[in-house]
Design an enzyme around this catalytic site. Sequence first.
Site, mmCIF file in Angstrom:
data_model
loop_
_atom_site.group_PDB
_atom_site.id
_atom_site.type_symbol
_atom_site.label_atom_id
_atom_site.label_comp_id
_atom_site.label_asym_id
_atom_site.label_seq_id
_atom_site.Cartn_x
_atom_site.Cartn_y
_atom_site.Cartn_z
ATOM 1 N N TYR A 189 39.471 -25.571 24.821
ATOM 2 C CA TYR A 189 40.564 -25.613 25.736
ATOM 3 C C TYR A 189 41.646 -25.271 24.734
ATOM 4 O O TYR A 189 42.622 -24.456 25.169
ATOM 5 C CB TYR A 189 40.870 -27.143 26.089
ATOM 6 C CG TYR A 189 42.267 -27.229 26.653
ATOM 7 C CD1 TYR A 189 42.579 -26.871 28.069
ATOM 8 C CD2 TYR A 189 43.134 -28.085 26.127
ATOM 9 C CE1 TYR A 189 43.944 -27.036 28.642
ATOM 10 C CE2 TYR A 189 44.591 -28.144 26.518
ATOM 11 C CZ TYR A 189 44.907 -27.801 27.534
ATOM 12 O OH TYR A 189 45.921 -28.103 28.303
ATOM 13 N N SER B 117 50.248 -25.940 25.976
ATOM 14 C CA SER B 117 49.963 -27.321 25.712
ATOM 15 C C SER B 117 50.290 -27.590 24.248
ATOM 16 O O SER B 117 50.233 -26.557 23.337
ATOM 17 C CB SER B 117 48.442 -27.655 25.860
ATOM 18 O OG SER B 117 48.010 -28.892 25.073
#
Length: 284
Positions: free
Chosen positions: A154, A141
């Site tokens: 995350y 990501s």
Amino acid sequence: MTESKVWFVTGASSGFGRCITEYLLKQGHKVVATLRKPEVLSDLVSQYPPTQLVVVKVDVTKNADIAVAFSKAQETFGRIDVVFNNAGQMITAEVEAVDEADARGMFDINFWGAAQVSREAVRFFREVNNPRGGRLLQVSSGLGLVGQTACAFYSASKHALEGFSESLACELDPAWNIKITIIEPGPFLTQISQANCHMPPVHPAYADPSSGSSRFRARFIQASLYDGNPDKACAAFEKVSRLEDPPIRLPLHRLVLELVVGKAKSLLEVVDKYGSWSDDIYFD
């Protein structure tokens, strides 16, 4: 039409996993689709023959499941050309608002599960494929490169995956012809921002609407943020898998490109300002 390849996809039930599975099948590729609930791919099973699509129940937190899936791929297709290491989960909340068990559970999927899939992929590419070789696409990501408010755990799981992947790439013997690319998507309209995202209630200390956390939460749920087309992203994933000399990283979205440029600039500024601190810190 490109040459048909065998792809191994984790997290194929939704998001990029489902999207890439559909894209590959339409392009004539063969897919081993792994996921925790195989029944959600029943529509694809009815459309494609078992000589093109194999669906295997896999929980990436269970090493035995992963091993069985790779064995099934070998049994059915004899080789795997590309592993799309995608299974993931997201928690969006302040550090103080996240339950430790939830954070550990996310790490078990995003990092430890991905790490075990990576180990099996390398072994398979080296010891099963003939000729040797393969492509390992690690779905990270933009937040695996730069931290963001309300995404600490995350982001940490993706930073861990990126460090692991860079180190693994350094270990590989070039003769094995195994290439790794870390994919860093930005806000694409997939279920990582919907069904696969857990957002606990805001911690009272950060509840002020003007706080960075509150502003990020508000923006995170706005549909307009997710302007990336996942189908077009999947075409890019397939394209990078065919490169003879692929990049170790593939940032994919204008917002991620901005993050990359900003972080690179920030690091260089630190070196310029504080690099001299390293001039005289050694044994004489």
